[in-house]
Scaffold this motif. Structure first.
Motif, PDB file in Angstrom:
ATOM      1  N   PHE A 130      -0.357 -61.128-114.704  1.00 23.92           N
ATOM      2  CA  PHE A 130       0.963 -61.616-115.102  1.00 23.92           C
ATOM      3  C   PHE A 130       0.840 -62.353-116.435  1.00 23.92           C
ATOM      4  CE2 PHE A 130       4.491 -64.813-114.225  1.00 23.92           C
ATOM      5  CZ  PHE A 130       5.520 -63.906-114.426  1.00 23.92           C
ATOM      6  N   LEU A 131       1.459 -61.819-117.479  1.00 21.41           N
ATOM      7  CA  LEU A 131       1.284 -62.342-118.835  1.00 21.41           C
ATOM      8  C   LEU A 131       1.537 -63.846-118.956  1.00 21.41           C
ATOM      9  CD1 LEU A 131       0.559 -61.848-121.791  1.00 21.41           C
ATOM     10  CD2 LEU A 131       2.951 -61.217-122.192  1.00 21.41           C
ATOM     11  N   PRO A 132       2.618 -64.396-118.408  1.00 19.11           N
ATOM     12  CA  PRO A 132       2.789 -65.850-118.526  1.00 19.11           C
ATOM     13  C   PRO A 132       1.618 -66.633-117.921  1.00 19.11           C
ATOM     14  CG  PRO A 132       4.861 -64.841-117.909  1.00 19.11           C
ATOM     15  CD  PRO A 132       3.815 -63.761-117.819  1.00 19.11           C
ATOM     16  N   HIS A 133       1.110 -66.175-116.801  1.00 16.05           N
ATOM     17  CA  HIS A 133      -0.042 -66.847-116.188  1.00 16.05           C
ATOM     18  C   HIS A 133      -1.276 -66.732-117.073  1.00 16.05           C
ATOM     19  CE1 HIS A 133      -2.854 -68.272-113.179  1.00 16.05           C
ATOM     20  NE2 HIS A 133      -3.559 -67.175-113.355  1.00 16.05           N
ATOM     21  N   ARG A 134      -1.515 -65.552-117.604  1.00 10.58           N
ATOM     22  CA  ARG A 134      -2.683 -65.344-118.469  1.00 10.58           C
ATOM     23  C   ARG A 134      -2.608 -66.242-119.700  1.00 10.58           C
ATOM     24  NH1 ARG A 134      -3.032 -59.262-119.717  1.00 10.58           N
ATOM     25  NH2 ARG A 134      -5.002 -59.897-120.655  1.00 10.58           N
ATOM     26  N   LEU A 135      -1.431 -66.355-120.291  1.00 11.25           N
ATOM     27  CA  LEU A 135      -1.270 -67.212-121.469  1.00 11.25           C
ATOM     28  C   LEU A 135      -1.449 -68.686-121.101  1.00 11.25           C
ATOM     29  CD1 LEU A 135       1.752 -65.423-123.183  1.00 11.25           C
ATOM     30  CD2 LEU A 135      -0.650 -65.383-123.915  1.00 11.25           C
ATOM     31  N   ASN A 136      -0.953 -69.079-119.934  1.00 14.93           N
ATOM     32  CA  ASN A 136      -1.118 -70.456-119.478  1.00 14.93           C
ATOM     33  C   ASN A 136      -2.593 -70.777-119.250  1.00 14.93           C
ATOM     34  OD1 ASN A 136       0.018 -73.021-118.594  1.00 14.93           O
ATOM     35  ND2 ASN A 136      -0.707 -72.403-116.579  1.00 14.93           N
ATOM     36  N   VAL A 137      -3.315 -69.873-118.624  1.00 19.29           N
ATOM     37  CA  VAL A 137      -4.750 -70.082-118.399  1.00 19.29           C
ATOM     38  C   VAL A 137      -5.467 -70.204-119.739  1.00 19.29           C
ATOM     39  CG1 VAL A 137      -6.873 -68.984-117.543  1.00 19.29           C
ATOM     40  CG2 VAL A 137      -4.812 -69.006-116.117  1.00 19.29           C
ATOM     41  N   LEU A 138      -5.152 -69.304-120.668  1.00 21.13           N
ATOM     42  CA  LEU A 138      -5.767 -69.352-121.997  1.00 21.13           C
ATOM     43  C   LEU A 138      -5.478 -70.689-122.673  1.00 21.13           C
ATOM     44  CD1 LEU A 138      -7.213 -68.112-124.451  1.00 21.13           C
ATOM     45  CD2 LEU A 138      -5.011 -67.081-125.077  1.00 21.13           C
ATOM     46  N   SER A 139      -4.224 -71.105-122.664  1.00 18.69           N
ATOM     47  CA  SER A 139      -3.846 -72.368-123.287  1.00 18.69           C
ATOM     48  C   SER A 139      -4.584 -73.540-122.649  1.00 18.69           C
ATOM     49  CB  SER A 139      -2.337 -72.570-123.169  1.00 18.69           C
ATOM     50  OG  SER A 139      -1.975 -73.834-123.647  1.00 18.69           O
ATOM     51  N   SER A 140      -4.650 -73.552-121.348  1.00 13.39           N
ATOM     52  CA  SER A 140      -5.323 -74.635-120.639  1.00 13.39           C
ATOM     53  C   SER A 140      -6.809 -74.685-120.982  1.00 13.39           C
ATOM     54  CB  SER A 140      -5.123 -74.461-119.136  1.00 13.39           C
ATOM     55  OG  SER A 140      -5.778 -75.477-118.429  1.00 13.39           O
ATOM     56  N   LEU A 141      -7.454 -73.526-120.978  1.00 17.45           N
ATOM     57  CA  LEU A 141      -8.889 -73.488-121.284  1.00 17.45           C
ATOM     58  C   LEU A 141      -9.174 -73.883-122.730  1.00 17.45           C
ATOM     59  CD1 LEU A 141      -9.931 -70.270-119.342  1.00 17.45           C
ATOM     60  CD2 LEU A 141     -10.574 -72.628-118.806  1.00 17.45           C
ATOM     61  N   VAL A 142      -8.350 -73.422-123.649  1.00 17.73           N
ATOM     62  CA  VAL A 142      -8.532 -73.781-125.060  1.00 17.73           C
ATOM     63  C   VAL A 142      -8.347 -75.287-125.231  1.00 17.73           C
ATOM     64  CG1 VAL A 142      -7.540 -73.563-127.385  1.00 17.73           C
ATOM     65  CG2 VAL A 142      -7.960 -71.523-126.006  1.00 17.73           C
TER      66      VAL A 142
END
Length: 171
Positions: A28-40
């Motif tokens: 799910f793109l919103p989840h993937r972007l949220n995970v990326l943002s959080s990890l960064v």
């Protein structure tokens, strides 16, 4: 030896087979972007955590370092942080003597914020380290793909802003 599938086993048991979920979180793109943002964001804290600041304080510090004197409202707009989060970050930075607050005589509800000499020194020390972090993070994207990646990020950001604005007009 005859092996049956889970669907066949479920039918044989009289149970309905499990349907695939309409959304799989991992794709799910919103989840993937949220995970990326959080990890960064978590990885970036290694750059500035020695100064006792967190993500919101970092965003306020960098905003003031980049733009100079600002009030909380434009900082919130630029960083996409709620006004209470900006206010708390400002209070913490002020307590650390990294920013100064000057009352706006035209509107006493707001204050002009700026970096103190100590805050400017922290910003100038951290900016090159943050840039090096960005370079290290970005090196996983092939040089030939970077322009397309940047366009995709910009387009996703713009579309998200449009969807937010559209939703705000409904209320």
């Amino acid at each position: 030896m005859n092996q049956s599938s889970p669907v066949q086993d479920a039918k044989a048991d009289g149970a309905e087979p499990a349907e695939a979920p309409p959304i799989q979180l991992e794709g799910f793109l919103p989840h993937r972007l949220n995970v990326l943002s959080s990890l960064v964001s978590q990885a970036l804290t290694q750059v500035y955590s020695q100064y006792g600041i967190g993500i919101p304080e970092w965003r306020v510090l960098v905003s003031l370092g980049q733009f100079g004197v600002m009030t909380g409202k434009p900082i919130g707009a630029r960083t996409h942080m709620h006004k209470t989060k900006v206010s708390r970050a400002v209070a913490q930075l002020e307590a650390r003597k990294y920013i100064a607050r000057k009352a706006n005589r035209a509107d006493l509800r707001e204050a002009f914020l700026s970096l103190t000499p100590a805050g400017r020194a922290v910003y100038e020390e951290l900016a090159p380290r943050a840039y090096a972090f960005t370079k290290k993070l970005s090196e996983v994207v092939a040089p030939a793909d970077r322009a397309a990646f940047d366009r995709a990020v910009e387009q996703l950001t713009q579309r998200s802003a449009e969807l937010v604005a559209k939703d705000e007009h409904k209320t």
